[in-house]
Design a protein around this motif. Structure first.
Motif, short mmCIF file in Angstrom:
data_model
loop_
_atom_site.label_atom_id
_atom_site.label_comp_id
_atom_site.label_asym_id
_atom_site.label_seq_id
_atom_site.Cartn_x
_atom_site.Cartn_y
_atom_site.Cartn_z
N LEU A 18 0.50 -0.76 -0.18
CA LEU A 18 0.33 -0.18 -0.03
C LEU A 18 1.09 1.96 0.26
N LEU A 19 2.00 0.88 0.43
CA LEU A 19 3.22 2.47 0.52
C LEU A 19 3.78 2.69 -0.89
N ALA B 156 -10.57 7.57 1.71
CA ALA B 156 -10.40 6.24 1.52
C ALA B 156 -9.72 5.32 2.34
N PRO B 157 -10.04 4.15 2.17
CA PRO B 157 -9.84 3.05 3.49
C PRO B 157 -8.18 3.12 2.89
N ALA B 158 -8.04 3.27 1.96
CA ALA B 158 -6.36 2.80 2.02
C ALA B 158 -5.78 4.34 1.73
N THR B 159 -5.87 5.49 2.14
CA THR B 159 -5.63 6.55 2.28
C THR B 159 -5.27 6.56 3.29
N LEU B 160 -6.49 6.75 4.85
CA LEU B 160 -6.37 6.16 5.51
C LEU B 160 -5.50 5.93 6.50
N THR B 161 -5.40 3.99 5.88
CA THR B 161 -4.08 3.45 6.35
C THR B 161 -2.46 3.61 5.46
N ARG B 162 -2.54 5.16 4.50
CA ARG B 162 -1.65 5.02 4.49
C ARG B 162 -0.74 6.27 5.42
N PRO C 6 -9.65 4.17 11.20
CA PRO C 6 -9.84 3.04 10.62
C PRO C 6 -8.24 2.60 10.25
N GLU C 7 -8.50 1.32 9.96
CA GLU C 7 -7.48 0.42 9.09
C GLU C 7 -7.70 -0.39 8.22
#
Length: 298
Positions: free
Chosen positions: A158-159, A246-252, A295-296
């Protein structure tokens, strides 16, 4: 990078006959780890003198031009045995906690324009090297949640993202603010409706600027500046800088908040160990506050 400049009054005064022949008498303003800043007698310009001989004056000038700030540059030079960057002076002061809410509109515009420039991809090998160094230095401290917040999305790919042009040192001493004329006379409704027009914000010290994940830049902004606010206010303000939720953005973003916290702890441990415990208590609490509310996913 949440670092503090050393006191300007602790260093022996220096004289620069060649520089002063060009720009007039120079008065010390501020001192950092790698440079000292002087103002000219007329207050129109500042001369930033670098302590090392690493061509950082030219690096910073190139980065300012890349960031669209070439209009602030007056010159780069080598004289009196030092390297110097000469800039127009900005009539403002470093950001304080009370300034942060008013600075947000200007800061959002700055980072939006800056991060619109993209080139290549994020250097994940450099990120992995940092993690290894932080793990080694911080092994004695219980920080598994912070390391996992970085390592899990890194392992999942994801990074691996396009890189944007980033400042990478957005702590509050590198953000200047000045009232626009008439701002103090405007009523509260006017201030709320048009704060971007009433405040001038300038981002300085471009020596660390590079191509990286813009969410790392935004994480540095939170830990270095927005955390002058309360935990809840800081996170609310920080989320207003994200491109989306977006979930991926928050995870990053979670990953870079954790990485930035680890980096700051590492820096204090290596450079100011007598402050490490207090910094760890504050920074880890802030990081965990944010991680628990983001959120992850992705």
């Amino acid at each position: 990078m949440t670092l503090r400049p050393t006191s300007a009054g602790t260093a022996r005064p220096q004289r620069f006959p060649e520089l002063e022949a060009r720009y007039g008498p120079l008065t010390p303003m501020d001192s950092g780890m790698q440079s000292r800043v002087y103002t000219t007698a007329d207050g129109a310009a500042v001369v930033k003198v670098y302590r090392n001989h690493l061509q950082q004056h030219r690096t910073e000038a190139q980065n300012m031009i890349q960031a669209g700030m070439g209009g602030w540059l007056l010159g780069v030079t080598e004289a009196d045995g030092v390297e110097a960057l000469v800039m127009r002076r900005f009539a403002g002061h470093p950001l304080r906690a009370s300034d942060v809410p008013r600075a947000l509109p200007g800061l959002r515009q700055i980072v939006t324009d800056l991060h619109a420039q993209q080139r290549g991809r994020v250097n994940l090998e450099r990120l992995r090297e940092r993690l290894m160094r932080f793990r080694s230095a911080l092994a004695a401290y219980p920080l598994p949640d912070l390391f996992e917040a970085v390592e899990l999305p890194l392992e999942r790919g994801l990074l691996d993202q396009p890189a944007a042009f980033c400042h990478l040192d957005m702590w509050h001493d590198n953000i200047l603010i000045a009232h626009r004329p008439g701002a103090d006379q405007a009523g509260p409704d006017s201030a709320n409706q048009d704060s971007a027009d009433q405040e001038q914000v300038l981002l300085i010290d471009w020596t660390r600027a590079d191509w990286d994940d813009p969410l790392r830049d935004l994480a540095l902004l939170k830990t270095g500046t927005l955390d002058l606010l309360s935990a809840g206010q800081s996170l609310d303000a920080a989320l207003g800088f994200l491109p989306d939720r977006a979930p991926a953005t928050l995870t990053r973003y979670r990953a870079y908040l954790a990485l930035t916290t680890l980096h700051d702890l590492y820096w204090f441990l290596m450079n100011e160990p007598y402050e490490f415990d207090a910094q760890k208590e504050f920074k880890v609490a802030r990081a965990r506050h944010a991680l628990a509310r983001l959120p992850e996913g992705g």
